[in-house]
Design a protein around this motif. Structure first.
Motif, PDB file in Angstrom:
ATOM      1  N   PRO A  11      29.357  35.364  54.550  1.00 40.69           N
ATOM      2  CA  PRO A  11      30.473  35.120  53.631  1.00 40.69           C
ATOM      3  C   PRO A  11      30.006  34.551  52.300  1.00 40.69           C
ATOM      4  N   ALA A  12      30.914  34.546  51.339  1.00 41.59           N
ATOM      5  CA  ALA A  12      30.635  33.934  50.036  1.00 41.59           C
ATOM      6  C   ALA A  12      30.960  32.441  50.115  1.00 41.59           C
ATOM      7  N   PHE A  13      30.253  31.658  49.303  1.00 39.62           N
ATOM      8  CA  PHE A  13      30.446  30.209  49.306  1.00 39.62           C
ATOM      9  C   PHE A  13      30.740  29.723  47.894  1.00 39.62           C
ATOM     10  N   TYR A  14      31.377  28.569  47.820  1.00 41.65           N
ATOM     11  CA  TYR A  14      31.585  27.937  46.526  1.00 41.65           C
ATOM     12  C   TYR A  14      30.245  27.500  45.946  1.00 41.65           C
ATOM     13  N   ARG A  15      30.148  27.597  44.643  1.00 36.19           N
ATOM     14  CA  ARG A  15      28.920  27.210  43.957  1.00 36.19           C
ATOM     15  C   ARG A  15      28.574  25.745  44.221  1.00 36.19           C
ATOM     16  N   SER A  16      29.594  24.886  44.257  1.00 38.04           N
ATOM     17  CA  SER A  16      29.355  23.456  44.465  1.00 38.04           C
ATOM     18  C   SER A  16      28.772  23.194  45.858  1.00 38.04           C
ATOM     19  N   ASP A  17      29.179  23.966  46.866  1.00 35.90           N
ATOM     20  CA  ASP A  17      28.629  23.787  48.210  1.00 35.90           C
ATOM     21  C   ASP A  17      27.166  24.212  48.263  1.00 35.90           C
ATOM     22  N   LEU A  18      26.818  25.264  47.529  1.00 39.91           N
ATOM     23  CA  LEU A  18      25.421  25.711  47.484  1.00 39.91           C
ATOM     24  C   LEU A  18      24.546  24.690  46.760  1.00 39.91           C
ATOM     25  N   LEU A  19      25.041  24.148  45.657  1.00 42.37           N
ATOM     26  CA  LEU A  19      24.275  23.123  44.942  1.00 42.37           C
ATOM     27  C   LEU A  19      24.133  21.853  45.781  1.00 42.37           C
ATOM     28  N   ASN A  20      25.151  21.555  46.567  1.00 40.99           N
ATOM     29  CA  ASN A  20      25.065  20.399  47.471  1.00 40.99           C
ATOM     30  C   ASN A  20      23.976  20.624  48.521  1.00 40.99           C
ATOM     31  N   GLU A  21      23.855  21.868  49.015  1.00 38.24           N
ATOM     32  CA  GLU A  21      22.795  22.174  49.971  1.00 38.24           C
ATOM     33  C   GLU A  21      21.423  22.001  49.321  1.00 38.24           C
ATOM     34  N   PHE A  22      21.286  22.467  48.080  1.00 36.52           N
ATOM     35  CA  PHE A  22      20.026  22.288  47.353  1.00 36.52           C
ATOM     36  C   PHE A  22      19.656  20.805  47.285  1.00 36.52           C
ATOM     37  N   ASP A  23      20.637  19.969  46.931  1.00 39.11           N
ATOM     38  CA  ASP A  23      20.381  18.525  46.812  1.00 39.11           C
ATOM     39  C   ASP A  23      19.988  17.913  48.145  1.00 39.11           C
ATOM     40  N   ARG A  24      20.643  18.335  49.219  1.00 42.34           N
ATOM     41  CA  ARG A  24      20.345  17.762  50.529  1.00 42.34           C
ATOM     42  C   ARG A  24      18.942  18.147  51.005  1.00 42.34           C
ATOM     43  N   ILE A  25      18.552  19.392  50.781  1.00 41.74           N
ATOM     44  CA  ILE A  25      17.193  19.814  51.139  1.00 41.74           C
ATOM     45  C   ILE A  25      16.177  19.030  50.323  1.00 41.74           C
ATOM     46  N   TRP A  26      16.429  18.911  49.034  1.00 39.26           N
ATOM     47  CA  TRP A  26      15.506  18.195  48.142  1.00 39.26           C
ATOM     48  C   TRP A  26      15.359  16.737  48.582  1.00 39.26           C
ATOM     49  N   ASN A  27      16.494  16.086  48.848  1.00 36.63           N
ATOM     50  CA  ASN A  27      16.458  14.673  49.232  1.00 36.63           C
ATOM     51  C   ASN A  27      15.711  14.454  50.545  1.00 36.63           C
ATOM     52  N   CYS A  28      15.919  15.372  51.483  1.00 38.29           N
ATOM     53  CA  CYS A  28      15.243  15.234  52.783  1.00 38.29           C
ATOM     54  C   CYS A  28      13.738  15.433  52.648  1.00 38.29           C
ATOM     55  N   GLN A  29      13.320  16.468  51.953  1.00 36.92           N
ATOM     56  CA  GLN A  29      11.896  16.802  51.851  1.00 36.92           C
ATOM     57  C   GLN A  29      11.149  15.940  50.840  1.00 36.92           C
ATOM     58  N   SER A  30      11.864  15.331  49.897  1.00 38.72           N
ATOM     59  CA  SER A  30      11.190  14.473  48.915  1.00 38.72           C
ATOM     60  C   SER A  30      10.611  13.219  49.566  1.00 38.72           C
ATOM     61  N   VAL A  31      11.114  12.860  50.755  1.00 36.18           N
ATOM     62  CA  VAL A  31      10.541  11.738  51.500  1.00 36.18           C
ATOM     63  C   VAL A  31       9.101  12.053  51.897  1.00 36.18           C
ATOM     64  N   TYR A  32       8.835  13.323  52.208  1.00 40.07           N
ATOM     65  CA  TYR A  32       7.496  13.745  52.638  1.00 40.07           C
ATOM     66  C   TYR A  32       6.609  14.160  51.461  1.00 40.07           C
ATOM     67  N   TYR A  33       7.233  14.594  50.360  1.00 45.72           N
ATOM     68  CA  TYR A  33       6.448  15.054  49.204  1.00 45.72           C
ATOM     69  C   TYR A  33       6.955  14.386  47.920  1.00 45.72           C
ATOM     70  N   PRO A  34       6.844  13.056  47.856  1.00 45.36           N
ATOM     71  CA  PRO A  34       7.392  12.343  46.683  1.00 45.36           C
ATOM     72  C   PRO A  34       6.679  12.674  45.382  1.00 45.36           C
ATOM     73  N   ASP A  35       5.402  13.077  45.457  1.00 36.97           N
ATOM     74  CA  ASP A  35       4.654  13.380  44.229  1.00 36.97           C
ATOM     75  C   ASP A  35       5.007  14.757  43.666  1.00 36.97           C
ATOM     76  N   ILE A  36       5.600  15.605  44.473  1.00 31.48           N
ATOM     77  CA  ILE A  36       5.953  16.964  44.027  1.00 31.48           C
ATOM     78  C   ILE A  36       7.450  17.074  43.741  1.00 31.48           C
ATOM     79  N   LEU A  37       8.258  16.645  44.704  1.00 30.36           N
ATOM     80  CA  LEU A  37       9.716  16.759  44.568  1.00 30.36           C
ATOM     81  C   LEU A  37      10.259  15.522  43.856  1.00 30.36           C
ATOM     82  N   THR A  38       9.914  15.421  42.591  1.00 29.84           N
ATOM     83  CA  THR A  38      10.334  14.282  41.773  1.00 29.84           C
ATOM     84  C   THR A  38      11.700  14.546  41.148  1.00 29.84           C
TER      85      THR A  38
END
Length: 319
Positions: free
Chosen positions: A185-212
């Protein structure tokens, strides 16, 4: 006697002449007919004509005709509504259907927001209806599943599922594909951007020097190719390849796993590229309208209440 047609082909005109040319001394040459056809081209049309492009001469007239037609329909709607309001006694010929007096710039907007929760007069309600009648919005295109899967899918219904189940679009699609479904299905743009932020926040714990935070500002919302290039330019990282047979299932599994556990940085980059790809595939202008509609729904606001809240904060707010 030889008959000759002569043509002078120019960018703005075509000259022509039909002549009889004498072939011996007993005959006399003569002009049968001649003329010129002028093409009154605009500068852009002339440039297109010179380089061999077609010139849709009716396109501009069609746009203007449609504008006149829309204006006429708006006036007819407004006149018919005023006629109905007078017929039922809500207004009379002396009723002022506009804002007048000092400090009344947004009076109709205020009445529109107030009418949701408080009583207003019939005359004031008539003004509110005229405002709503002016801009009627648009009919949303609902997404439909394939014929073998049945029912209609409404983006708002999916957004509610994501909200109540604390899911991202990637998790939602992965659950569908895991059950053998094929429709995405299609999704709202805001929900997709929220997913981007959640992935970034989770993985930045492991790669703080890259995911700044600074790198996030560069990457967020870029297309897939641009995201991949930025990872290559900044950190010489390549996105992970998709080697499984069901590439789509693997892509959404990777997006789901990126929310829960540490992934290789190449897989993280690939997951972010996939999310950004979906963000860019969503409609820009209509997508922004849909996102606003979603916010109204979750905030339990009407359009009038939302607009008035913005105008109270900033009188120069662009409605």
């Amino acid at each position: 006697m030889k008959r000759i047609l002569g043509l002078d082909l120019g960018t703005n005109s075509i000259g022509w002449a039909l002549v009889n040319e004498a072939e011996n001394t007993d005959e006399k040459s003569s002009i049968v007919k001649l003329g010129v056809r002028v093409n009154p081209l605009t500068v852009d049309e002339q440039k297109n004509f010179e380089i061999g492009k077609s010139i849709p001469t009716n396109a501009a007239r069609t746009l203007k005709r449609n504008a006149r037609r829309n204006l006429q329909r708006y006036k007819l709607r407004r006149d018919y509504l005023i006629k109905c309001l007078r017929e039922y006694g809500w207004i009379d010929s002396d009723t002022m259907l506009y804002e007048w007096g000092n400090h009344t710039t947004f009076e109709t907007y205020r009445l529109r927001a107030k009418a949701v929760t408080e009583e207003i007069s019939l005359e004031e309600l008539g003004r509110v209806l005229l405002m709503i009648n002016k801009k009627r919005g648009y009919k949303s295109c609902r997404k439909v599943k394939s014929s073998d899967e049945g029912q209609l899918i409404d983006s708002m219904e999916i957004a509610m599922d994501l909200y109540h189940n604390d899911m991202t679009p990637g998790e939602y699609v992965y659950s569908l594909l895991s059950k053998g479904k094929k429709y995405v299905p299609a999704f709202y743009r805001s929900d997709l951007l929220n997913e981007f932020d959640r992935i970034w926040n989770c993985q930045s714990v492991y790669y703080p020097d890259i995911l700044t935070p600074q790198f996030k500002e560069l990457v967020r919302g870029k297309n897939a190719q641009g995201t991949s290039k930025l990872f290559k330019q900044q950190y010489n990282l390549f996105t992970a390849d998709n080697k499984e047979k069901d590439k789509r299932l693997q892509a959404y599994r990777r997006r789901t796993d990126a929310l829960k556990k540490r992934l290789d940085i190449e897989d993280v980059a690939a997951a972010l590229c996939d999310v950004n790809k979906d963000v860019n595939a969503s409609s820009g202008y209509l997508g922004a309208i849909s996102d606003r509609s979603k916010k109204l729904f979750f905030n339990k606001q009407t359009v009038g209440q939302f607009l008035m809240s913005k105008l109270d904060k900033d009188s120069h707010f662009s409605v």
